[in-house]
Design an enzyme around this catalytic site. Structure first.
Site, PDB file in Angstrom:
ATOM      1  N   ASP A 103       1.058  -1.284  -0.129  1.00  0.00           N
ATOM      2  CA  ASP A 103      -0.045   0.064   0.201  1.00  0.00           C
ATOM      3  C   ASP A 103       0.950   1.273   0.049  1.00  0.00           C
ATOM      4  OD1 ASP A 103      -2.241   1.664   0.282  1.00  0.00           O
ATOM      5  OD2 ASP A 103      -3.138   0.304   1.747  1.00  0.00           O
ATOM      6  N   ASP A 205      -2.685   4.874  -2.639  1.00  0.00           N
ATOM      7  CA  ASP A 205      -3.790   5.532  -1.713  1.00  0.00           C
ATOM      8  C   ASP A 205      -3.872   6.929  -2.435  1.00  0.00           C
ATOM      9  OD1 ASP A 205      -5.138   5.505   0.639  1.00  0.00           O
ATOM     10  OD2 ASP A 205      -3.844   7.435   1.034  1.00  0.00           O
ATOM     11  N   HIS A 321     -10.704  -1.824   3.458  1.00  0.00           N
ATOM     12  CA  HIS A 321     -10.668  -1.445   5.050  1.00  0.00           C
ATOM     13  C   HIS A 321     -11.482  -0.152   5.357  1.00  0.00           C
ATOM     14  CE1 HIS A 321      -8.061   0.707   2.675  1.00  0.00           C
ATOM     15  NE2 HIS A 321      -7.775   1.893   3.550  1.00  0.00           N
TER      16      HIS A 321
END
Length: 550
Positions: A103, A205, A321
């Site tokens: 990530d 992200d 998430h």
């Protein structure tokens, strides 16, 4: 052979499994999941059949936003383990033919990152221009009225130099200045550091924000965004067949093509979130709820299946998430948990694109209902609660929104077995385990040949062995009840029919076709004849049609 098949990539036939390390498996009894815990569970993921793990951030971080505030990209957060543990995870996963997807958070860092510590120390520091600094309109007024995603102004006064820095998220997450070539080069060096360790790619992200022009109040899809991504591709992962997926909240199919058209040398695919907003009041926030309209969901999915064509690649997901558990959100976690979870799996995994499974989705984990704000860990939910209390909302109204949409729903510890703390930890878990773990857990799922787990396992295997799923075209059936989501997949003269009753009521379905084979279903019914059928609540099936009648 289609143009796409001529340039096949491993990630087009893959299913990716997202691990939220803090909540997956604790190996040392401190109540927090860690890298060694993930290593202990790799054989389980191998049994499921996935090809890659998307690993939520494990970099060094003060954890203001659960690791999405990074203070050192080339160190591991101590509670997760060491760099040696990380290297072992990469190696052990590789032995099981599983790749690790890191990530990557490069829109912002933590305010404890050495770059920012230097940047805020003085106006003439060499790192000053690594971040976005502006003078206020006056001493008490920020440069403009840009707002943070986490509510309040996106500008924070730093009293050391009396300038404001930009933070599109928490005050502890200052935004990097991508207009500075030194910033971009430092990021590319860091990415190559990880590529050289043998990872399989990056999940990026809020990557659509790096081209921001805050003075014009442009945040997403800024004019230089794609220049930056093409430069990143050339300097890092280009030509290495790594999976790169961008988180792009504002993407349309046309914008998605800019990211994922192979000719443009940017990313493999993007996450788009159009379907995720369908149970929100239009023009309001995610906390303002309305019932999902299945007709709208069909329209959105059909658009993304057809409009990307050969110029882009879809990512497919229900959960991550940041999102509530899908079986609680759009399924029925009370009366039809198993049936609706299987329906949701079949509906999504039969589409064209790369599916993502979020940890626990494959056993039908549910939202955990809370009674008090003291039970909440998530910063976004806490901020919303404080804001809405001030605005006069009732606690009941706010807790209803949090129980429906709050991020903690996805972050409760993984439920492994009917033992203390669901087998997640021998200590005190950082976030409470869902009370339903004695029933809903991996051990029970593996012991039951009709469990949700084995539906996911079969869907993953079908994608690996059926070119139709990977490459076939999509055609929505439009002459059904709104609650019946049915579509065809066509490939080289072969047609499959997918039918899903997206409701807790019986639905009529009739089609003048016959089938030769049931590919997968969540019932034991005979599907050779497709006319004049009554679908049970959440019934789902996939059949191979004898001959397609268009």
């Amino acid at each position: 052979m289609t143009n796409q098949e001529a340039s096949t990539h491993w990630w087009q036939e893959a299913v990716v499994y997202q691990v939220y390390p803090r909540s997956f498996q604790d190996s040392n009894g401190d109540g927090i999941g860690d890298l060694n815990g993930i290593i202990q569970r790799l054989d389980y993921l191998k049994q499921l059949g996935i090809s890659a793990i998307w690993l939520s951030p494990v970099y060094r971080s003060p954890n203001d936003d659960n690791g999405y505030d990074i203070s050192d990209y080339e160190q591991i957060m101590a509670e997760f383990g060491t760099m040696e543990d990380m290297e072992q995870l990469i190696q052990e996963a590789e032995k099981r033919e599983i790749k690790i997807i890191m990530d990557l958070v490069v829109n912002h860092t933590s305010d404890e990152h050495p770059w920012f510590v230097e940047s805020r120390s003085s106006k003439d520091n060499p790192y000053r221009d690594f971040y976005v600094w502006r003078k206020g309109i006056d001493k008490d007024t920020p440069p403009n009225d840009l707002e943070s995603t986490f509510l309040g102004s996106a500008w924070q006064l730093d009293e050391t130099t009396d300038d404001y820095y930009l933070h599109l998220f928490s005050q502890k997450q200052p935004d990097l200045n991508w207009e500075n070539p030194a910033v971009r080069n430092a990021i590319y060096d860091m990415m190559n550091f990880w590529i050289n360790k043998g990872i399989g790619g990056f999940r990026m992200d809020v990557i659509d924000l790096v081209g921001k022009i805050p003075d014009k109040k442009i945040t997403g899809n800024g004019p230089k965004l794609h220049d930056y991504l093409q430069e990143m591709n050339a300097q890092t992962f280009g030509g290495k067949d790594l999976l790169t997926v961008g988180e792009t909240w504002g993407a349309t199919p046309e914008i998605a093509k800019l990211y994922s058209d192979p000719k443009r040398n940017e990313l493999s695919m993007v996450f788009q979130f159009e379907h995720v907003a369908l149970d929100e009041e239009p023009g309001k926030s995610k906390w303002d709820l309305r019932p999902l309209q299945i007709a709208e969901l069909k329209q959105v999915f059909s658009k993304w299946q057809t409009e990307l064509g050969d110029q882009g690649w879809n990512s497919l997901f229900w959960n991550n998430h940041d999102l509530p558990r899908i079986v609680s959100r759009w399924g029925n976690d009370r009366n039809y948990r198993v049936q609706s979870a299987k329906m949701l799996a079949i509906l999504l995994h039969m589409l064209k694109g790369t599916p993502y499974i979020y940890q626990g989705e494959e056993i039908g984990m549910t939202n955990r209902v809370i009674q008090d704000i003291k039970e909440v860990e998530d910063i976004e939910s806490k901020n919303m609660y404080a804001d809405r209390i001030e605005k006069g909302y009732t606690k009941v109204e706010i807790l209803t929104s949090i129980n429906t949409k709050g991020r903690d729903n996805a972050r409760t510890p993984m439920q492994w077995a009917d033992i203390e703390n669901a087998g997640f930890t021998t200590g005190t878990p950082w976030l409470a385990v869902n009370d339903n773990y004695p029933e809903i857990n991996v051990a029970n799922a593996l012991a039951d040949k009709n469990s949700i787990f084995y539906t996911y396992q079969k869907l993953i295997e079908l994608r690996k062995t059926s070119p139709l799923i990977v490459w076939g075209s999509f055609e929505l059936l439009t002459n059904t009840a709104d609650e019946v989501f049915a579509y065809y997949r066509h490939y080289q003269g072969t047609s499959w029919l997918i039918v899903c009753n997206f409701s807790d009521q019986k639905q009529a379905f009739s089609l003048d076709q016959t089938s030769t084979e049931t590919i997968i279903a969540n019932t034991e019914k005979d599907y050779s004849k497709l006319s004049d059928r009554t679908l049970e609540p959440y019934e789902a099936f996939v059949v191979h049609l004898s001959s397609f009648k268009g």
